[in-house]
Structures are given as C-alpha cells and as structure tokens.
Design an enzyme around this catalytic site. Sequence first.
Site, PDB file in Angstrom:
ATOM      1  CG  HIS A 179      -0.284  -0.030   2.520  1.00 32.93           C
ATOM      2  ND1 HIS A 179       0.311  -1.169   3.029  1.00 32.93           N
ATOM      3  CD2 HIS A 179      -0.105   0.931   3.458  1.00 32.93           C
ATOM      4  CE1 HIS A 179       0.817  -0.908   4.217  1.00 32.93           C
ATOM      5  NE2 HIS A 179       0.589   0.368   4.499  1.00 32.93           N
ATOM      6  CG  HIS A 193       1.184   5.446   4.130  1.00 33.96           C
ATOM      7  ND1 HIS A 193       0.346   5.402   5.215  1.00 33.96           N
ATOM      8  CD2 HIS A 193       1.901   4.299   4.149  1.00 33.96           C
ATOM      9  CE1 HIS A 193       0.543   4.266   5.863  1.00 33.96           C
ATOM     10  NE2 HIS A 193       1.487   3.579   5.224  1.00 33.96           N
TER      11      HIS A 193
END
Length: 135
Positions: free
Chosen positions: A99, A101
Amino acid sequence: MKDCIFCNIVSGVFDAVDVCENDCCKVILDRFPSRPGHLLVVSKAHYENVYDVDEAVYAEMMKTALRMAKRIKRVMQCNGVNILQNNEPVAGQTVFHIHIHVIPRFEGDEVTVAWRSSEPSIEDLEAVATKLRTE
C-alpha cells in the site's frame, strides 16, 4: 489472504471509507491517520511488498497516488504532500499487503519523515554505484 486486513477490506469483509477505486487498487482513508485526509492506495491483489508486486500493478498504484496527491493538494488546501511506501519492518512496514500512503502536510503539523544525512566521498558513492551497476 484470510488474515490480511487489506484483503478483507478489498473483498468487503471489513469496512473502510472508500475514496475511489479502479481495476488494480482501492483508495481508502487511513483508519489511524497522521493527518486528516491521509489516504492509502491499496492493491486489490495480495502482494506482501515491493519485492513481489507485479510491475504493472505497482505502476498503476503510483499513478493513482499521483492523482490523489494532486486532489489532496487542491481539496485539503495543504502546503505539501508525502507519498510513502514502506517495505519490511525496519523500513516501517506494519501491514504486509502493499500500500502507498498519501499524506497531506501542513506547516507545523509535527508529522515527521526524516533521516540524518551523511556526506560520503565521491569514491564511496562510486563504490556503491559500481555494486548497483554490476548486480
């Protein structure tokens, strides 16, 4: 993966606040944000981190992060944006599903992304570059 929080979010088992999605990834608000508007660009397929992610998937995730950074800057009227992706615990990875940010930054917000700079010699830099070129 049954025990992966992001796999469970992507599949709808766990709730999340969605911002948008495409065939490759889903953008959600971070449940434990550093700042309001802190987003996560999460791959729909499970990859532990950058070492095993498909290159096309990662490219699409980064394009999505870029679009979200521009949107955050406009909508949140922040002073800047961090785009971060951590790999392995020593680099700050705590959830082992890739992922990215996207974090809006404001003057004086006290969010830190920092390291101590060094000043190696050109010879030391060349030695590292040689290793990287020949591997």
